[in-house]
Design an enzyme around this catalytic site. Structure first.
Site, mmCIF file in Angstrom:
data_model
loop_
_atom_site.group_PDB
_atom_site.id
_atom_site.type_symbol
_atom_site.label_atom_id
_atom_site.label_comp_id
_atom_site.label_asym_id
_atom_site.label_seq_id
_atom_site.Cartn_x
_atom_site.Cartn_y
_atom_site.Cartn_z
ATOM 1 N N GLU A 1 -4.168 2.706 7.067
ATOM 2 C CA GLU A 1 -4.015 2.681 5.612
ATOM 3 C C GLU A 1 -4.666 3.915 4.996
ATOM 4 O O GLU A 1 -4.161 4.498 4.045
ATOM 5 C CB GLU A 1 -4.653 1.412 5.029
ATOM 6 C CG GLU A 1 -4.602 1.308 3.525
ATOM 7 C CD GLU A 1 -5.212 0.020 3.017
ATOM 8 O OE1 GLU A 1 -6.065 0.091 2.112
ATOM 9 O OE2 GLU A 1 -4.854 -1.067 3.515
ATOM 10 N N ARG B 1 0.826 -1.210 0.000
ATOM 11 C CA ARG B 1 0.000 0.000 0.000
ATOM 12 C C ARG B 1 0.867 1.270 0.000
ATOM 13 O O ARG B 1 0.501 2.285 0.606
ATOM 14 C CB ARG B 1 -0.960 0.020 1.199
ATOM 15 C CG ARG B 1 -1.903 -1.174 1.256
ATOM 16 C CD ARG B 1 -2.878 -1.201 0.088
ATOM 17 N NE ARG B 1 -3.632 -2.429 0.095
ATOM 18 C CZ ARG B 1 -3.300 -3.531 -0.596
ATOM 19 N NH1 ARG B 1 -2.224 -3.534 -1.370
ATOM 20 N NH2 ARG B 1 -4.033 -4.624 -0.543
ATOM 21 N N SER C 1 -10.878 0.085 3.462
ATOM 22 C CA SER C 1 -10.105 -0.603 4.493
ATOM 23 C C SER C 1 -9.319 0.431 5.303
ATOM 24 O O SER C 1 -8.526 1.177 4.750
ATOM 25 C CB SER C 1 -9.159 -1.606 3.824
ATOM 26 O OG SER C 1 -8.469 -2.333 4.790
#
Length: 300
Positions: A291, A171, A221
């Site tokens: 995230e 990520r 998320s």
């Protein structure tokens, strides 16, 4: 400054004091000073050059699916890439502009019987945002298929970077550090069976609908996957499923998501994220890492 912008950036779609909650997946976010929708690269470069010249801060937002904009909004320019959205296919390669919808790009790949993009068939967001954060799902990620990306540097220069130059991680990419923005991305895919590709995309879409709270506004998320664990499972084991602060709660459907169920604010999101990190650390000894990106000014 408003008048100077109108006189200098003529014919460019720029909206003043625009509420960003109208543009984010979370349905939260204060006002931005100047919200710009360039129709092409020429307009984009004009905006960036003007902002740099006038020392006005600027940033690019894709379609805001994995961010939280604070309630105090964002100063300076926010540039939306929605109109830079062409998708072209050449042989086994797909090139998409930064504002192209990621899900739509996977559908174009499927239409041409090209395999390798199936993992992204349900990821909301733009191609530029997906490259920026190395988006992924179900074992696949952008780094696996990207060939190169055209970028605009903070000073307004256009460059082409090979995938290896983007220093992809989980990520993450070098773009998160160097302030450059994606203009377009080129992906290398493989010839495949059209029916098999469509079936795999349907399977992954069904899995996503089954597990994720798509019926509520959310930021996707919230946390990165901790090594050897799943964030959602750790949150659930800490007894936080359904825990609510203000109008935002940990999803009953998937504890890795936080949903806006009752006109929540960005502050509600931030407070809930902080509470979850603290509670999970106390319960399991594991510190969750965010995230989702948080941008802008708070009202506090």
């Amino acid at each position: 400054m408003k008048e100077k912008i109108k006189q200098t950036l003529t014919e460019i779609d720029i909206r003043f004091d625009e509420p960003l909650k109208d543009y984010t997946y979370t349905k939260v976010g204060g006002k931005v000073d100047y919200l710009a929708f360039p129709r092409n690269r020429y307009e984009l470069v004009r905006i960036v050059e003007f902002a740099n010249q006038e020392q006005i801060p600027w940033m690019v937002l894709g379609n805001s699916s994995n961010i939280i904009v604070r309630d105090g909004g964002i100063r300076g320019f926010v540039i939306r890439m929605d109109k830079l959205n062409s998708i072209t296919v050449s042989g086994y390669t797909i090139e998409a502009e930064a504002g192209a919808n990621l899900i739509q790009t996977t559908q174009v790949a499927a239409h041409h019987s090209l395999s390798g993009f199936e993992f992204a068939c349900g990821i909301p967001g733009s191609v530029g945002g997906a490259v920026f954060m190395n988006a992924g799902a179900y074992g696949g990620e952008i780094a696996h298929i990207l060939v190169s990306a055209q970028i605009l540097t903070p000073k307004g220069y256009v460059e082409t970077l090979d995938a290896r130059d983007l220093t992809f991680g989980y990520r993450s990419s070098i773009l998160q550090e160097n302030g450059a923005i994606v203009l377009s991305a080129k992906f290398a895919l493989k010839p495949g069976n059209h029916t098999a590709i469509k079936q795999e995309m349907e399977r992954l879409t069904h899995l996503r609908e089954l597990k994720q709270p798509l019926e509520y506004p959310s930021c996707g998320s919230v946390f990165k996957r901790p090594m050897g664990h799943f964030a959602g499972q750790l949150i659930m084991e800490a007894g936080l499923k359904g825990h609510r602060i203000g109008g935002v709660e940990v999803s009953e459907k998937h504890a890795g998501f936080m949903v806006n169920v009752a006109n929540g604010t960005a502050q509600d999101y931030e407070d809930l994220i902080a509470y979850v990190i603290e509670t999970v650390a106390t319960h399991s000894g594991i510190t969750l890492e965010r995230e989702v990106r948080i941008l802008g000014d708070s009202l506090k």
